[in-house]
Design a protein around this motif. Sequence first.
Motif, short mmCIF file in Angstrom:
data_model
loop_
_atom_site.label_atom_id
_atom_site.label_comp_id
_atom_site.label_asym_id
_atom_site.label_seq_id
_atom_site.Cartn_x
_atom_site.Cartn_y
_atom_site.Cartn_z
N ALA A 112 0.81 -1.21 0.00
CA ALA A 112 0.00 0.00 0.00
C ALA A 112 0.85 1.27 0.00
N VAL A 113 2.04 1.19 0.62
CA VAL A 113 2.92 2.38 0.64
C VAL A 113 3.99 2.29 -0.46
N LYS A 114 3.78 1.41 -1.44
CA LYS A 114 4.64 1.28 -2.62
C LYS A 114 6.04 0.76 -2.30
N ASN A 115 6.22 0.12 -1.16
CA ASN A 115 7.52 -0.48 -0.84
C ASN A 115 7.45 -1.95 -1.27
N PHE A 116 7.60 -2.16 -2.58
CA PHE A 116 7.35 -3.48 -3.14
C PHE A 116 8.41 -4.51 -2.74
N GLU A 117 9.66 -4.07 -2.53
CA GLU A 117 10.70 -5.02 -2.14
C GLU A 117 10.38 -5.68 -0.80
N GLU A 118 10.00 -4.86 0.19
CA GLU A 118 9.65 -5.41 1.50
C GLU A 118 8.37 -6.24 1.43
N ALA A 119 7.44 -5.82 0.59
CA ALA A 119 6.20 -6.58 0.44
C ALA A 119 6.49 -7.97 -0.10
N ILE A 120 7.39 -8.06 -1.08
CA ILE A 120 7.76 -9.38 -1.65
C ILE A 120 8.38 -10.27 -0.57
N LYS A 121 9.24 -9.69 0.26
CA LYS A 121 9.85 -10.49 1.35
C LYS A 121 8.78 -11.04 2.28
N ALA A 122 7.80 -10.18 2.63
CA ALA A 122 6.74 -10.63 3.54
C ALA A 122 5.88 -11.71 2.89
N TYR A 123 5.57 -11.55 1.60
CA TYR A 123 4.77 -12.56 0.90
C TYR A 123 5.50 -13.91 0.85
N LYS A 124 6.79 -13.86 0.59
CA LYS A 124 7.56 -15.11 0.51
C LYS A 124 7.57 -15.83 1.86
N PHE A 125 7.68 -15.04 2.95
CA PHE A 125 7.64 -15.66 4.28
C PHE A 125 6.27 -16.27 4.54
N ALA A 126 5.21 -15.54 4.15
CA ALA A 126 3.85 -16.06 4.33
C ALA A 126 3.65 -17.34 3.51
N LEU A 127 4.24 -17.39 2.32
CA LEU A 127 4.07 -18.54 1.45
C LEU A 127 4.81 -19.77 1.99
N ARG A 128 5.92 -19.54 2.68
CA ARG A 128 6.61 -20.67 3.31
C ARG A 128 5.76 -21.27 4.43
N LEU A 129 4.99 -20.43 5.09
CA LEU A 129 4.12 -20.92 6.17
C LEU A 129 2.85 -21.55 5.61
N GLU A 130 2.38 -21.07 4.46
CA GLU A 130 1.15 -21.60 3.86
C GLU A 130 1.35 -21.77 2.37
N PRO A 131 2.07 -22.83 1.95
CA PRO A 131 2.43 -23.01 0.53
C PRO A 131 1.23 -23.15 -0.40
N ASP A 132 0.09 -23.55 0.11
CA ASP A 132 -1.07 -23.81 -0.76
C ASP A 132 -1.98 -22.60 -0.92
N SER A 133 -1.62 -21.47 -0.36
CA SER A 133 -2.49 -20.29 -0.43
C SER A 133 -2.43 -19.66 -1.82
N GLN A 134 -3.53 -19.74 -2.55
CA GLN A 134 -3.60 -19.15 -3.88
C GLN A 134 -3.55 -17.62 -3.82
N GLN A 135 -4.17 -17.05 -2.78
CA GLN A 135 -4.20 -15.59 -2.65
C GLN A 135 -2.79 -15.01 -2.46
N ILE A 136 -2.03 -15.63 -1.57
CA ILE A 136 -0.66 -15.15 -1.33
C ILE A 136 0.19 -15.34 -2.58
N GLN A 137 0.03 -16.51 -3.21
CA GLN A 137 0.81 -16.79 -4.42
C GLN A 137 0.51 -15.78 -5.52
N ARG A 138 -0.79 -15.43 -5.65
CA ARG A 138 -1.17 -14.46 -6.69
C ARG A 138 -0.61 -13.07 -6.38
#
Length: 831
Positions: free
Chosen positions: A89-115
């Motif tokens: 939301a604050v256009k800090n896409f690099e940090e957002a990608i890091k957070a998404y990747k961490f979330a995906l490691r915890l929930e690999p089957d989440s289509q929303q996070i993957q998208r």
Amino acid sequence: MPQLLSAKEQSLFRTVVRNYEDKQYKKGIKAADQILKKNPKHGDTLAMKALIMNSQGKTDEAFALAKVALQCDMKSHVCWHVYGLLYRAVKNFEEAIKAYKFALRLEPDSQQIQRDLALLQVQMRDYQGYLVSRKAMLTARSGMRQNWTALAVAHHLIGDFAEAEGVLTTYEETLKNPPAKTDFENSEAVMYKNTLIAEQGNYQKALDHLESAGKHNLDRLAVLELRATYLAKLGRKDQAEKAYRALIDRNSEHKEYYDDLIEVMGIASTDHKAMKAIYDEYAEKYPRCDAARRLPLNFLEGDEFRDVAEKYIHRMLDKGVPSTFANLKHLYASSSKKETLPALVRQYIDSGKSEANEEPKRHGDTSKGASAAYYFLAQHYSYHLSRDLDKAMEYIDKAIELEPESVDFYMTKARIWKHYGNTQKASETMEHARTLDTRDRHINTKTAKYQLRNNETEAAIKTMGLFTRAETPGGPLADLHDMQCVWYLTEDGQSHVRQGHIGLALKRFTAIYNIFDVWQEDQFDFHSFSLRKGQIRAYIDMIKWEDRLREHPFYSRAALSAIEVYLKMHDKPITNGANGTADVNGEDAAERKRAAKKARKEAQKAEREALAKKNEPNKSTKEGDNDPKKKDDDPDGAKLAATTEPINDAMKFLTPLLQFSPKSIDAQLAGFEVYIRRKKYILALRCLLAAAGLDREHSKVHQQIIRFKLAVDKDLETLAPQVAEVIKSEFNLLPASVSLTQYNDEYLSKNKDCARRTLAALSARKLLSPESSPNFEKDAMATLKLPGTTFEEAKEGLELLLSWNSGQVDAFRSSAAEKWPKATIFASPSA
């Protein structure tokens, strides 16, 4: 340890999520607080509450709460996903990608996070990561067509066209029933696959695919164009000729179709007779076609050109077509054609045809073709390659006499005044043109532009306000910001520079910089939208366009203007008033205070209006629809003008300029000016070498070579050995055995007939030996007597003398005013 919720609270948590999705933020906060009352450390609820608060504009509080949520439950994918959404939301896409990747490691089957991760990866041009994400999404949901298409796009963006084609082919093989012929998504996918085949260079396969799968494609024009292209590349000339003839029959005004037809017919570019036969054929076949009559003028010469041009000009003048000159001025690169065209128009007037033709005229006038002919000659003499402004004014007055209500004629008269250098008359004439047709947006914007060129900023915004939304909080200027009207902001900024309003000027240029940022960010929604709608070819074109966004001339112009302002601020720090103006007398200071007070009141009024609009009942069912806009805490640009690091601020504009416009000599010259002041000598040298490669004899390049040598020699002892070695090996623009004074004198001697280069050499000589000041001023005065000196060069001479604080300024103004009596810039300040 994460707190576990009861069944009732789990239901309440689902309500929180639903309220967020429906933008019912107050209800969502209330439901979240109910859960937290009993489970104050439930990480997922804290995260959802943070997400809702961010949507309400409470960004700082949202981040603080999200961090608390992570502390309560570090292994919750929801908390990490929300953390990524906040950064997005604050256009800090690099940090957002890091957070998404961490979330995906915890929930690999989440289509929303993957998208969400995939969308950010393509936004940041991490194509390898995007490919991995799309493969995972396709594995999870292989039944969705857009997942297959997205994987093909990922391969395409990496450059693996064969693999992209293979993905689309694999999907086609999984279909049990062929798609309907009216299926738009399938139609686009077929054409996209065809372009992938062609990009591999396999044109025979692409043609076969086009004639089979693309036979009934919905994009008929693309099919016809691609088929003609493939046939031509395969050397099947007869079939290609038929294909291009079919395209011309479809659109006889398209220039490229004629060029391609002539090429596949094997007609040499020197065989003018054969080429003209093609155009004559279509001119006869389509009597109203303009291209078939106009295009032969590009290659014909001598008597052939004269005969064809005479017929064409007479035809256009008989009809009174206003764009006749604009359509022919490109021929002025040829000196013979430049002489022939106006001679034909004068012959048309003298022959009496202008009074004898029976073609219907604009506005039902009875002046026949005479006014159109006078209009052509006025534009001819106003054009820079054939300029004679007195004759231009004479002819435009004759045209206006015949058609006193013509907007076009008065616009051209205003342009002639502009070329004279009389911005006041130009503005007044354009305003008169506007009053002749108050419903025309084009003439309205032209008038505002000319008013800004005459520094009438208040009049310009009122003129623009005639076509902006009256209900916009903040008035016409706010609406122009909302509409991202870049040309107006640029002209307004440059007008404020001329008036010394540095703060407002920087405000406008920064607004343009931010608009380009918005255009960069706006593509984010299209990463999913284009795939969902199946518009793949347009999506690929958009990606390529966005990659080169800041090479647009709109950005270059604003960036160069901003850099120039920052350089002046660095060289001569200003005493910043309310608007950062350079003048500090009491009257100006009082005026600045009044302007600042007025701007603050307008901002406060706009905020109150927006807030009142939000609180109006029954206006919207969604809470997020009418949020008040952010208050502008620097309406007059005082903070921008008060910068203590203008060179660092200039770097923000310079970096994209050098990256995307490396072939622009103005960009390289600006880069040198910034880097030499930062003492970044290797970077300054790189810009200097690039500029010299573009134009070695450019006046500013000559100056910068001398300045670079002086600066390096001065700081040679303090330079790092590696830097000194690089400069010594790369700086080859000066002969080793020639002194700077001798080099400059040789340049001056070689370019003594060019005013601009003479002024550059004089400026360099003053830098090398400042004690000979009076001689420099006399030499600068002498440039006015050079026969080829232009109005623009005289302006540069005046600016140079002003920068020297010369006592010859008034004498220069007087001499220049004799040569250009109508130019306002050479009038004395008291006048």
